[in-house]
Design a protein around this motif. Structure first.
Motif, short mmCIF file in Angstrom:
data_model
loop_
_atom_site.label_atom_id
_atom_site.label_comp_id
_atom_site.label_asym_id
_atom_site.label_seq_id
_atom_site.Cartn_x
_atom_site.Cartn_y
_atom_site.Cartn_z
N TYR A 19 0.83 -1.21 0.00
CA TYR A 19 0.00 0.00 0.00
C TYR A 19 0.87 1.26 0.00
N TYR A 20 1.85 1.30 0.88
CA TYR A 20 2.72 2.48 1.00
C TYR A 20 3.45 2.73 -0.31
N LYS A 21 3.96 1.66 -0.90
CA LYS A 21 4.68 1.76 -2.17
C LYS A 21 3.77 2.28 -3.28
N LEU A 22 2.58 1.69 -3.40
CA LEU A 22 1.65 2.07 -4.46
C LEU A 22 1.19 3.52 -4.33
N ILE A 23 0.85 3.92 -3.11
CA ILE A 23 0.37 5.29 -2.90
C ILE A 23 1.44 6.30 -3.31
N ASN A 24 2.67 6.04 -2.92
CA ASN A 24 3.75 6.96 -3.28
C ASN A 24 4.04 6.94 -4.78
N GLU A 25 3.99 5.76 -5.40
CA GLU A 25 4.23 5.66 -6.84
C GLU A 25 3.12 6.36 -7.63
N LEU A 26 1.86 6.08 -7.26
CA LEU A 26 0.73 6.67 -7.97
C LEU A 26 0.66 8.18 -7.78
N ALA A 27 0.97 8.63 -6.58
CA ALA A 27 0.99 10.08 -6.34
C ALA A 27 2.12 10.73 -7.13
N GLU A 58 3.32 9.87 -9.94
CA GLU A 58 2.97 9.98 -11.36
C GLU A 58 2.17 11.26 -11.65
N ARG A 59 1.55 11.80 -10.61
CA ARG A 59 0.67 12.95 -10.80
C ARG A 59 1.25 14.27 -10.27
N ILE A 60 2.07 14.19 -9.25
CA ILE A 60 2.63 15.42 -8.68
C ILE A 60 4.13 15.53 -8.90
N GLY A 61 4.71 14.48 -9.51
CA GLY A 61 6.15 14.47 -9.72
C GLY A 61 6.85 13.68 -8.62
N HIS A 62 7.90 12.98 -9.00
CA HIS A 62 8.58 12.10 -8.05
C HIS A 62 9.56 12.84 -7.14
N PRO A 89 3.39 12.23 -0.82
CA PRO A 89 2.27 12.66 0.03
C PRO A 89 2.52 12.45 1.51
N PRO A 90 1.93 13.28 2.37
CA PRO A 90 2.05 13.10 3.81
C PRO A 90 1.16 11.95 4.27
N LEU A 91 1.72 11.04 5.06
CA LEU A 91 0.99 9.87 5.52
C LEU A 91 1.29 9.59 6.99
N LEU A 92 0.27 9.17 7.72
CA LEU A 92 0.44 8.68 9.09
C LEU A 92 0.14 7.19 9.08
N ILE A 93 1.07 6.36 9.55
CA ILE A 93 0.87 4.91 9.50
C ILE A 93 0.88 4.33 10.92
N TYR A 94 -0.19 3.57 11.22
CA TYR A 94 -0.23 2.80 12.46
C TYR A 94 -0.31 1.33 12.08
N SER A 95 0.65 0.55 12.52
CA SER A 95 0.71 -0.87 12.17
C SER A 95 0.21 -1.72 13.33
N GLN A 96 -0.93 -2.40 13.10
CA GLN A 96 -1.48 -3.30 14.12
C GLN A 96 -0.67 -4.60 14.18
N ASN A 97 -0.80 -5.30 15.29
CA ASN A 97 -0.27 -6.66 15.40
C ASN A 97 -1.25 -7.60 14.73
N VAL A 102 -5.04 8.05 -3.25
CA VAL A 102 -4.32 9.16 -3.90
C VAL A 102 -5.32 10.23 -4.36
N ASP A 103 -6.46 9.81 -4.90
CA ASP A 103 -7.48 10.77 -5.30
C ASP A 103 -7.93 11.60 -4.10
N PHE A 104 -8.06 10.95 -2.94
CA PHE A 104 -8.47 11.66 -1.73
C PHE A 104 -7.37 12.66 -1.31
N ILE A 105 -6.14 12.19 -1.28
CA ILE A 105 -5.03 13.04 -0.86
C ILE A 105 -4.91 14.28 -1.74
N LEU A 106 -5.14 14.09 -3.05
CA LEU A 106 -4.97 15.18 -4.01
C LEU A 106 -6.27 15.93 -4.28
N ASN A 107 -7.31 15.62 -3.52
CA ASN A 107 -8.61 16.32 -3.65
C ASN A 107 -9.21 16.17 -5.04
N VAL A 108 -9.07 14.99 -5.62
CA VAL A 108 -9.63 14.76 -6.95
C VAL A 108 -11.10 14.35 -6.83
#
Length: 227
Positions: free
Chosen positions: A18-26, A28-32, A36-44, A221-227
């Motif tokens: 997920y983290y990889k895809l979100i960054n790759e897809l974003a 492609e649209r905003i430049g590498h 995007p800013p992300l907060l990650i909480y990893s459950q057990n 990514v659509d949410f992050i970029l307000n699409v």
């Protein structure tokens, strides 16, 4: 860009994807040159394996509230199965949870698919959180394997796929299940485990595959970029 809170850990392999895809897809649209800013909480992952629904609900609610307090403007649950908490958690927080079935439904609708086969672990295939959402919001029906094959699929997911093991035996099993689900009316297949698209690619299948991870990440990514 909006700040997105991600709840991962089930499994950590899927969270990485997920983290990889979100960054790759974003990118492609905003430049590498930015990400995007992300907060990650990893459950057990043991939380899900205990199959204590009340504990799962409360844990995800607490996590979602913590992410909201930390400034997240939306929540992304980085796996299929934990969406079982959606109906419990969403009414008790003030930011949206991006439901994976919304991403599935949009894709199926674009492809003109009205009946989908659902593959994954036992809770995903036997639960209502994907089928009921698809039926209510998109008028899409779902079919699942017979009971004995649900158990086998659950074993492959829990003992192999979520552990990062991708075997030819598992691939053969899921390809056979797709053929069986097609006989039950499925026009396309929901890859309802984050690791399933890593096991079987579209070019290896005779049926349209709904890759939930890819679609959910694009929705994020659509949410992050307000699409």
């Amino acid at each position: 860009m909006k700040l997105l809170g991600m709840i991962g850990g089930t499994s950590w392999h899927s969270t990485i994807e997920y983290y990889k895809l979100i960054n790759e897809l974003a990118g492609e649209r905003i430049g590498h040159e930015q990400n995007p800013p992300l907060l990650i909480y990893s459950q057990n992952i043991q939380l899900m394996r205990e199959q204590n629904k009340e504990k799962i609900n409360q844990t995800y609610l607490e996590t979602a509230r913590n992410l909201e307090r930390a400034g997240a403007q939306g929540i992304l649950i980085c796996a299929n199965t934990p969406h079982m908490v959606y109906d419990f958690v969403q009414p008790q927080i003030n930011i949206p949870i991006l439901h994976i079935a919304e991403a599935i439904g949009r894709s199926a609708q674009e492809k003109g698919l009205k009946t989908l086969g659902l593959l994954g672990n036992r809770p995903t295939m036997t639960g209502s959180f994907i089928p009921s959402y698809l039926k209510e919001h998109f008028d899409i029906d779902t079919v699942i394997p017979d009971v004995e094959y649900i158990d086998i699929s659950h074993e492959f997911v829990s003992k192999e796929l979520t552990q990062g093991k991708f075997t030819e035996e598992a691939k053969k099993f899921y390809k056979c299940q797709m053929k069986y689900l097609a006989k039950k009316g499925a026009e396309g297949m929901i890859m309802g485990c984050t690791e399933l698209p890593l096991l079987i690619k579209q070019e290896e299948s005779d049926f349209p595959l709904i890759s939930t991870t890819q679609l959910h990440a694009q929705m994020a990514v659509d949410f992050i970029l307000n699409v």
